[in-house]
Each structure stands twice: as structure tokens, then as C-alpha cells.
Design a protein around this motif. Structure first.
Motif, PDB file in Angstrom:
ATOM      1  N   PHE A 118       0.879  -1.161   0.000  1.00 39.85           N
ATOM      2  CA  PHE A 118       0.000   0.000   0.000  1.00 39.85           C
ATOM      3  C   PHE A 118       0.918   1.212   0.000  1.00 39.85           C
ATOM      4  CE2 PHE A 118      -2.691   3.197   2.061  1.00 39.85           C
ATOM      5  CZ  PHE A 118      -3.816   3.100   1.251  1.00 39.85           C
ATOM      6  N   LEU A 119       0.863   1.997  -1.063  1.00 37.31           N
ATOM      7  CA  LEU A 119       1.760   3.134  -1.227  1.00 37.31           C
ATOM      8  C   LEU A 119       0.960   4.385  -1.573  1.00 37.31           C
ATOM      9  CD1 LEU A 119       4.636   4.324  -1.492  1.00 37.31           C
ATOM     10  CD2 LEU A 119       4.602   3.578  -3.884  1.00 37.31           C
ATOM     11  N   ASP A 120       0.966   5.338  -0.649  1.00 37.42           N
ATOM     12  CA  ASP A 120       0.326   6.634  -0.870  1.00 37.42           C
ATOM     13  C   ASP A 120      -1.109   6.510  -1.378  1.00 37.42           C
ATOM     14  OD1 ASP A 120       2.684   7.840  -0.015  1.00 37.42           O
ATOM     15  OD2 ASP A 120       3.495   7.970  -2.055  1.00 37.42           O
ATOM     16  N   GLY A 121      -1.879   5.638  -0.730  1.00 41.36           N
ATOM     17  CA  GLY A 121      -3.307   5.526  -1.035  1.00 41.36           C
ATOM     18  C   GLY A 121      -3.673   4.522  -2.110  1.00 41.36           C
ATOM     19  N   GLU A 122      -2.696   3.826  -2.676  1.00 36.44           N
ATOM     20  CA  GLU A 122      -2.950   2.844  -3.741  1.00 36.44           C
ATOM     21  C   GLU A 122      -2.230   1.551  -3.446  1.00 36.44           C
ATOM     22  OE1 GLU A 122      -4.700   2.078  -6.690  1.00 36.44           O
ATOM     23  OE2 GLU A 122      -5.642   3.933  -6.102  1.00 36.44           O
ATOM     24  N   PHE A 123      -2.829   0.427  -3.855  1.00 33.01           N
ATOM     25  CA  PHE A 123      -2.148  -0.857  -3.795  1.00 33.01           C
ATOM     26  C   PHE A 123      -1.340  -1.048  -5.062  1.00 33.01           C
ATOM     27  CE2 PHE A 123      -5.410  -1.756  -0.638  1.00 33.01           C
ATOM     28  CZ  PHE A 123      -4.668  -2.450   0.315  1.00 33.01           C
ATOM     29  N   THR A 124      -0.194  -1.691  -4.907  1.00 34.05           N
ATOM     30  CA  THR A 124       0.651  -2.025  -6.047  1.00 34.05           C
ATOM     31  C   THR A 124       1.368  -3.335  -5.758  1.00 34.05           C
ATOM     32  OG1 THR A 124       2.340  -1.177  -7.573  1.00 34.05           O
ATOM     33  CG2 THR A 124       2.691  -0.733  -5.225  1.00 34.05           C
ATOM     34  N   VAL A 177      15.716  -4.406  -0.740  1.00 37.17           N
ATOM     35  CA  VAL A 177      16.027  -3.894   0.587  1.00 37.17           C
ATOM     36  C   VAL A 177      17.520  -4.018   0.827  1.00 37.17           C
ATOM     37  CG1 VAL A 177      15.559  -4.123   3.064  1.00 37.17           C
ATOM     38  CG2 VAL A 177      13.776  -4.701   1.406  1.00 37.17           C
ATOM     39  N   ASN A 178      18.149  -2.909   1.244  1.00 35.62           N
ATOM     40  CA  ASN A 178      19.549  -2.959   1.660  1.00 35.62           C
ATOM     41  C   ASN A 178      19.772  -1.883   2.720  1.00 35.62           C
ATOM     42  OD1 ASN A 178      20.083  -0.466   0.361  1.00 35.62           O
ATOM     43  ND2 ASN A 178      20.671  -1.480  -1.540  1.00 35.62           N
ATOM     44  N   THR A 179      21.005  -1.664   3.095  1.00 30.71           N
ATOM     45  CA  THR A 179      21.293  -0.715   4.173  1.00 30.71           C
ATOM     46  C   THR A 179      20.946   0.719   3.797  1.00 30.71           C
ATOM     47  OG1 THR A 179      23.575  -0.543   3.399  1.00 30.71           O
ATOM     48  CG2 THR A 179      23.130  -2.132   5.159  1.00 30.71           C
ATOM     49  N   GLU A 180      20.812   0.989   2.513  1.00 29.40           N
ATOM     50  CA  GLU A 180      20.485   2.343   2.062  1.00 29.40           C
ATOM     51  C   GLU A 180      18.987   2.599   1.983  1.00 29.40           C
ATOM     52  OE1 GLU A 180      22.559   3.172  -1.560  1.00 29.40           O
ATOM     53  OE2 GLU A 180      24.409   2.285  -0.787  1.00 29.40           O
ATOM     54  N   GLY A 181      18.163   1.564   2.082  1.00 31.52           N
ATOM     55  CA  GLY A 181      16.731   1.799   2.041  1.00 31.52           C
ATOM     56  C   GLY A 181      15.934   0.684   1.402  1.00 31.52           C
ATOM     57  N   VAL A 182      14.690   1.048   1.024  1.00 31.66           N
ATOM     58  CA  VAL A 182      13.735   0.118   0.420  1.00 31.66           C
ATOM     59  C   VAL A 182      13.279   0.699  -0.913  1.00 31.66           C
ATOM     60  CG1 VAL A 182      11.467  -0.975   0.673  1.00 31.66           C
ATOM     61  CG2 VAL A 182      12.939  -0.684   2.685  1.00 31.66           C
ATOM     62  N   TRP A 183      13.243  -0.156  -1.922  1.00 34.29           N
ATOM     63  CA  TRP A 183      12.756   0.214  -3.239  1.00 34.29           C
ATOM     64  C   TRP A 183      11.702  -0.777  -3.679  1.00 34.29           C
ATOM     65  CZ3 TRP A 183      17.666   0.678  -1.591  1.00 34.29           C
ATOM     66  CH2 TRP A 183      18.300   1.894  -1.792  1.00 34.29           C
ATOM     67  N   LEU A 184      10.774  -0.298  -4.480  1.00 34.87           N
ATOM     68  CA  LEU A 184       9.800  -1.166  -5.144  1.00 34.87           C
ATOM     69  C   LEU A 184      10.193  -1.188  -6.613  1.00 34.87           C
ATOM     70  CD1 LEU A 184       6.473   0.006  -3.492  1.00 34.87           C
ATOM     71  CD2 LEU A 184       8.026  -1.831  -2.782  1.00 34.87           C
ATOM     72  N   GLU A 215      10.539   8.490   3.983  1.00 36.95           N
ATOM     73  CA  GLU A 215       9.684   8.704   5.157  1.00 36.95           C
ATOM     74  C   GLU A 215       8.470   9.559   4.825  1.00 36.95           C
ATOM     75  OE1 GLU A 215      12.047  12.312   7.374  1.00 36.95           O
ATOM     76  OE2 GLU A 215      12.805  10.271   7.639  1.00 36.95           O
ATOM     77  N   ASP A 216       8.477  10.224   3.676  1.00 37.86           N
ATOM     78  CA  ASP A 216       7.315  11.010   3.253  1.00 37.86           C
ATOM     79  C   ASP A 216       6.193  10.140   2.689  1.00 37.86           C
ATOM     80  OD1 ASP A 216       8.614  13.354   3.957  1.00 37.86           O
ATOM     81  OD2 ASP A 216       9.489  13.600   1.947  1.00 37.86           O
ATOM     82  N   ASN A 217       6.511   8.892   2.330  1.00 41.83           N
ATOM     83  CA  ASN A 217       5.507   7.991   1.768  1.00 41.83           C
ATOM     84  C   ASN A 217       4.627   7.392   2.853  1.00 41.83           C
ATOM     85  OD1 ASN A 217       8.071   7.147  -0.351  1.00 41.83           O
ATOM     86  ND2 ASN A 217       6.132   7.797  -1.218  1.00 41.83           N
ATOM     87  N   ASP A 218       3.353   7.199   2.541  1.00 45.98           N
ATOM     88  CA  ASP A 218       2.446   6.380   3.353  1.00 45.98           C
ATOM     89  C   ASP A 218       2.621   4.968   2.790  1.00 45.98           C
ATOM     90  OD1 ASP A 218       0.428   5.275   4.862  1.00 45.98           O
ATOM     91  OD2 ASP A 218      -1.193   6.214   3.721  1.00 45.98           O
ATOM     92  N   PHE A 219       3.355   4.110   3.501  1.00 43.70           N
ATOM     93  CA  PHE A 219       3.807   2.846   2.930  1.00 43.70           C
ATOM     94  C   PHE A 219       3.632   1.697   3.912  1.00 43.70           C
ATOM     95  CE2 PHE A 219       7.408  -0.169   2.360  1.00 43.70           C
ATOM     96  CZ  PHE A 219       7.035  -0.687   1.123  1.00 43.70           C
ATOM     97  N   VAL A 220       3.013   0.609   3.429  1.00 43.89           N
ATOM     98  CA  VAL A 220       2.872  -0.624   4.198  1.00 43.89           C
ATOM     99  C   VAL A 220       3.074  -1.798   3.247  1.00 43.89           C
ATOM    100  CG1 VAL A 220       1.293  -2.078   5.521  1.00 43.89           C
ATOM    101  CG2 VAL A 220       1.212   0.401   5.803  1.00 43.89           C
TER     102      VAL A 220
END
Length: 146
Positions: A96-102, A108-115, A129-134
Motif C-alpha cells: 500500500f503506497l500513498d493511497g494505492e495498492f501495487t 532492501v539494503n542498508t540504504e533503504g527500500v525500493w519497489l 519517510e514522506d511515503n504512506d507505505f505498508v
């Protein structure tokens, strides 16, 4: 049972049926020369038992779009999603990313998370951190029509 519809996924909850299961021939089906008919044994096969490990945490979603075609997820395919599985690097996840499912591959690595989509026509999404992400669940199987 329809639960939710977004631009990229339509969610369903599995329904259990008693005494269901198609005939299953456990000898393998030859793609070469046919084998004699007496060489197989017939059983019942339940796709619920094969595809659903945790009934309470499992959902189906129909894919809408082309962003994951490189992973074999095509428009209108049916995904089996298990919410009880731990997200991990390189897993295909429903997010769930910023109000939408994808649905995308998790990086995933030490620098962060990517889709990461699996179609070069779609951008990689860096989660901030600005994203609404689950991470909503992990895709365990895909069901296709032929």
C-alpha cells in the motif's frame, strides 16, 4: 467475495468449499510420447490445500497492468497473497503506497527500500519517510488462464 478494488489490484478473500477438488493424476503428464493409461493413479487435488498455507492470512488479488510482466505477472492474473509471511529482499510483495495498492519486487539494503517493477517502461520507486507505505503481503503463487 470481493473485498477491495484499486487501480492496479482487485482483492478477494478465498472461500472454503467442502468436498471440492479436481481429479489429479499423480504420474506426471508426458509432453513427449504418451504413456500407457494403466500407469497412473487417480487422486483428488484441492487447490486450497496446495496454494493456501494460512487460510486466515491469505487473499487473492487480480492484477491490472503490465508493470510486473518480467516476473510472469500479467494483466488479469490471479495472485495468491499471504499476509503472515515476513517481507524480505527480492520477494514479490503487495504494498500500500500513498493511497494505492501495487505489486512490485522488494529491494532492501542498508540504504533503504525500493519497489522495483519488472518492466523497463515503469520507474523504480524509492520509499522515503514522506511515503504512506505498508507491505501488505507476499505473493506466493500466480494463477494464469491459458
Amino acid at each position: 467475495m470481493l473485498l477491495h478494488k484499486s487501480n492496479s489490484l482487485i482483492f478477494f478473500r478465498p472461500q472454503a468449499h467442502n468436498n471440492c477438488g479436481a481429479h489429479f493424476f499423480d504420474s506426471g503428464i508426458s509432453a513427449g510420447f504418451p504413456s500407457p493409461a494403466e500407469d497412473f493413479k487417480e487422486q483428488r487435488l484441492s487447490l486450497d490445500r496446495e496454494l493456501i498455507k494460512n487460510k486466515e492470512a491469505t487473499f487473492f488479488a487480480r492484477v491490472s497492468g503490465q508493470s510486473m510482466i518480467g516476473a510472469g505477472l500479467d494483466d488479469n492474473d490471479l495472485l495468491v497473497i499471504d499476509r503472515s509471511l515476513e517481507p524480505a529482499h527480492n520477494k514479490i510483495a503487495v504494498c500500500f503506497l500513498d493511497g494505492e495498492f501495487t505489486v512490485k519486487r522488494l529491494k532492501v539494503n542498508t540504504e533503504g527500500v525500493w519497489l522495483e517493477p519488472e518492466n523497463p517502461n515503469y520507474p523504480i520507486i524509492k520509499i522515503t519517510e514522506d511515503n504512506d507505505f505498508v507491505i501488505w503481503g507476499i505473493v506466493t503463487n500466480v494463477i494464469k488462464k491459458v
